[in-house]
Enzyme design. Sequence first.
Site, short mmCIF file in Angstrom:
data_model
loop_
_atom_site.label_atom_id
_atom_site.label_comp_id
_atom_site.label_asym_id
_atom_site.label_seq_id
_atom_site.Cartn_x
_atom_site.Cartn_y
_atom_site.Cartn_z
N CYS A 31 0.77 -0.95 0.02
CA CYS A 31 0.12 -0.11 0.07
C CYS A 31 0.89 1.26 -0.06
CB CYS A 31 -0.97 0.10 1.28
SG CYS A 31 0.08 0.31 2.76
N CYS A 34 2.58 1.89 3.17
CA CYS A 34 3.83 0.88 3.36
C CYS A 34 5.04 1.42 2.76
CB CYS A 34 3.51 -0.52 2.93
SG CYS A 34 2.01 -1.21 3.53
N ASP A 453 -5.13 8.34 -38.90
CA ASP A 453 -4.51 8.27 -40.26
C ASP A 453 -5.24 7.35 -41.19
OD1 ASP A 453 -2.37 8.79 -42.09
OD2 ASP A 453 -1.42 6.82 -41.56
#
Length: 806
Positions: A31, A34, A453
């Site tokens: 996380c 952490c 394109d």
Amino acid sequence: MTENLDPTDRASGGNQQQALTVRLTVPEMDCPSCAQKVDKSLQRVAGVVDTTLQPTTGTASVTYDSERTSEADLVTAIEAAGYEVIGGPDSDGDEQAEMGNGVDIAPPSKVWTSPRAKKTWIGAALVTFGLLFEFLLTAQNVTVASVLGYPLHAADVLFLGAVAASGVPVVRSGYYSATNRSLDIDLLMGTAIIAATGIGYFVEAATLAVLFSIAELLEDYAMDRARDSLRELMELSPDEATVMRDGEEVTVSADKVEIGETVAVRPGDKIPLDGTVVEGESAVDQSPITGESVPVDKAVGDDVYAGAINEGGYLEVAVTSTAGDSTLSRIIKLVQGAQAKKTETEQFVDRFSGYYTPVGLGLAILTAAIPPLVIADPVSVTAAGYGLLFTGDWQTWFIRGLTLLVIACPCAFVISTPVSVVSGITSAAKNGVLIKGGTHLEAMGGIDAVAVDKTGTLTKGELAVTDVVPAGDTDAATLLRRAAGLERRSEHPIATAIITHADEGGVDDLPDLTGFESLTGKGIRGEIDGETYYAGKPALFEELGFDLSRTRRETAGVSGSGATGGRADHRSDGGVVPEETAVSDTGAFAEDALAALEREGKTVVMVGTDSELLGAIAIADEVRPTSKQAVQRLQDLGVERVVMLTGDNEGTARAIADTVGVDEYRAELLPDEKVDAVEELQAAYGEVAMVGDGINDAPALATADVGIAMGAAGTDTALETADIALMGDDIGKLPYLYQLSHTATDVIRQNIWVSLGAKLLLALGVPLGLVSVALAVVVGDMGMSLGVTGNAMRLSRIKPDRFSDA
């Protein structure tokens, strides 16, 4: 763990010093908070130059001065933050073997049988028995001990045992957070458990410890599931290869194979490295790289990619790249790098959480301390059918403050964005779409217009014969034989298309050609069987004296060949075209026959002598089978404008635009004019994505809000320069990309606002006594974390549309 030299050496004090980069696996770092804790611990190590921490992969990449510190010091620093390092210098041989040569992602976790899980189950069992004694078996809840004059009943002992089993790991993590000055969930929960235990609220302390530990296990499991998508991507590349050495087949590690060596690939095997087929034919499933749903036939001379599966025959492949530089390896590296880049939303959430948590902590303290001091007597308030009790009781308000402390944790909305980005990017990579950052994923979801394109994007970019129209008594085979006989000396793409078509049609025994001459800008001529034949634009035959006005009505400025008729007496290269009296084509072609072909954007090549027309051959750059469906799907999904940009002429552009159904087209554009067109679209509609080949359209791709390269598999330039790359030549992936990005943006918003809304509602209910500690943990922490992760994981269920080739 991997280690390499930084490309730049640094000299200091006359001594040459080298910067090394080590990549370590930290599975429990799952996380942002952490990662913050690990980063602060590493920054205190002298000699650390740079750190890149990725909670989504559980890895830490650290660049350090080898003269001032060592890898062992880095591992010690990470462990001082409370996290175990796998594959470090002190790990055993088995662990190193499990990790392999390169640490790219944390290995799968045994979440439910880990030491933390076992302690949690013990704590849960003790809490269950404690609650039985406390509320059901009250007669058996006898006093078993006394501490400082305070009696301890059987239930209390069980609760304290639960705190010791499940709460100590939480308190330990909180201690590491405190030493690293990180105000995170571990510190908040550890503090709450200690405070509750210290003043004798054993039920609350034990319940909080067990429920929070279960929540942590569930979050670990959810993150491990999120990492699975990355592991699946990495497992596509084979570890071993069968190499032909000294006439024998030798099985070696894939990273030991050198460029130029030949590897043998049997049916059912994965192709170990990028290369070129030198022997054999087979159908190859290259969906892991390009996302193509149908296996592609491969023969001698064809390129193949590492990770593709050989389905049918035996192949021998000459290796063209090392294991670390294969297309698949580059894709994996770019995906991992993409997750390291924070999106604008992530940055906002990080800034917001920096205020949210301290404010939540302050409110928790005030809630626990102020009401008992200012409320002298119980006050009963009835609202919405609830009897709410406001009292000055210290225990009541302490528990409510404890509950707010739980709600102050920002975990759910902090992980909401990175988990969504990981899920979206890895899902796209497995479907042949490489998104090079969460920023581009978010940006694509907000696109208002798409510029496309033509050549190589909406069309195949390869000329092919579409129509063979014999004139008079000439048959198609004779027309093709004469045309191919003339064109075989030419190197023009039109010549290649005619010769290929003749070969595929079984037309052989081409006539001998002499006196070949190129008529620059108009066509060619040569002698066959002593007679001069011509092949070229209709204008060339008009100059020869043919009257084509009946068959070319209304074609001025529309011809795919660029011819507009007229009569000229000289070739552009100075040669004289023989002047003849006008010869009508009456009866040779149907009325407006050539005009119909030219209106379709086809180039018309006429074949004949100076006195007789043999017929006409129409050639065009074929529209991709899925282009029309892809454009329609984009419009259905809500893209406001789909615009085709091309350097081709007006007639061809209009024909292709009508075929594929774009909203608008712009023709005869130079590269800088495509840039202007993109800027005009941005001014008119907002966010614009440009789709091109990644090289020729580079200026326009760079100008657009999102640049998307077509057919990037094996193309270094496209992989490196585009924001997003469609690995196969499949325009049909464009709607999938838009839908995935749009949904990902919605998911991120849902996760953030739902998690914040839930916490706000819980926080409002705390002072009223409507929310308990257990409810705050189960809903506000565990429930919301699982909810946002599960919501993010549904991005993996979005699949590309399977358009038909009709």
